[in-house]
Design a protein around this motif. Structure first.
Motif, mmCIF file in Angstrom:
data_model
loop_
_atom_site.group_PDB
_atom_site.id
_atom_site.type_symbol
_atom_site.label_atom_id
_atom_site.label_comp_id
_atom_site.label_asym_id
_atom_site.label_seq_id
_atom_site.Cartn_x
_atom_site.Cartn_y
_atom_site.Cartn_z
ATOM 1 N N GLN A 1 12.086 39.555 60.540
ATOM 2 C CA GLN A 1 12.968 40.159 59.544
ATOM 3 C C GLN A 1 14.361 40.274 60.173
ATOM 4 O O GLN A 1 14.665 41.237 60.867
ATOM 5 C CB GLN A 1 12.434 41.525 59.126
ATOM 6 N N HIS A 2 15.175 39.304 59.914
ATOM 7 C CA HIS A 2 16.476 39.186 60.572
ATOM 8 C C HIS A 2 17.350 40.410 60.346
ATOM 9 O O HIS A 2 18.086 40.830 61.236
ATOM 10 C CB HIS A 2 17.192 37.924 60.096
ATOM 11 N N THR A 3 17.264 41.000 59.160
ATOM 12 C CA THR A 3 18.106 42.172 58.866
ATOM 13 C C THR A 3 17.611 43.421 59.583
ATOM 14 O O THR A 3 18.349 44.394 59.697
ATOM 15 C CB THR A 3 18.150 42.442 57.347
ATOM 16 N N ALA A 4 16.371 43.384 60.077
ATOM 17 C CA ALA A 4 15.801 44.550 60.755
ATOM 18 C C ALA A 4 15.982 44.481 62.269
ATOM 19 O O ALA A 4 15.520 45.368 62.990
ATOM 20 C CB ALA A 4 14.319 44.676 60.422
#
Length: 164
Positions: free
Chosen positions: A138-141
């Protein structure tokens, strides 16, 4: 009596010497350098290099420093209380030799089968997990610390897939 007086002289520093030896071996292996080549670059004998990696405490400090320099490492003394804390970054070129799963949430999720947050990976093992499972990250996480790890892995190993 002080702490040193409580332990037999033969045991003082034994664990630290073993950890240093393991760190040297892990770094050498991660870089794909043979013992012979590493020893030659450090201008020490192959036997001395092996003794360093085995954690023998009688090896000269100069040999340890030379070995560390060959592996692009430095020897740093830290207070014992700081031993379990993450090592401070020394700049853009910092890559930990031991990666604790608990410190990197996305990596921990990729290594679900391990079942232990205290499990430690080498940089190559971590890179392999990221490479094989990048689509599940999860790149945004990604927190700043894990982002920095990904960036260091990309720079050290030339991993092109990591969009960091």
């Amino acid at each position: 009596m002080g702490r040193l007086d409580e332990q037999p002289r033969s045991q003082v520093g034994e664990a630290e010497a073993l950890r240093l030896g393991q760190a040297l071996r892990a770094a050498r292996k991660a870089l794909g350098i043979t013992v012979t080549a590493a020893a030659k670059a450090a201008q020490i004998s192959r036997v001395t290099w092996h003794r360093l990696e085995k954690g023998e405490r009688t090896v000269a400090l100069g040999a340890l420093v030379a070995a560390a320099q060959v592996l692009d490492m430095s020897v740093v003394l830290v207070p014992k209380g700081a031993a379990g804390k993450p090592a401070p970054s020394t700049g853009d070129d910092y890559l930990p030799l031991q990666i604790l799963l608990a410190d990197y949430p996305q990596l921990r999720q990729l290594a679900w089968q391990v079942g232990d947050d205290r499990h430690v990976l080498t940089p190559r093992e971590a890179l392999g997990l990221y490479e094989r499972n990048w689509r599940h990250v999860q790149h945004t996480a990604l927190d700043p610390r894990e982002f920095a790890l990904l960036d260091a892995l990309r720079r050290v190993f030339g991993a092109e897939f990591l969009g960091v």
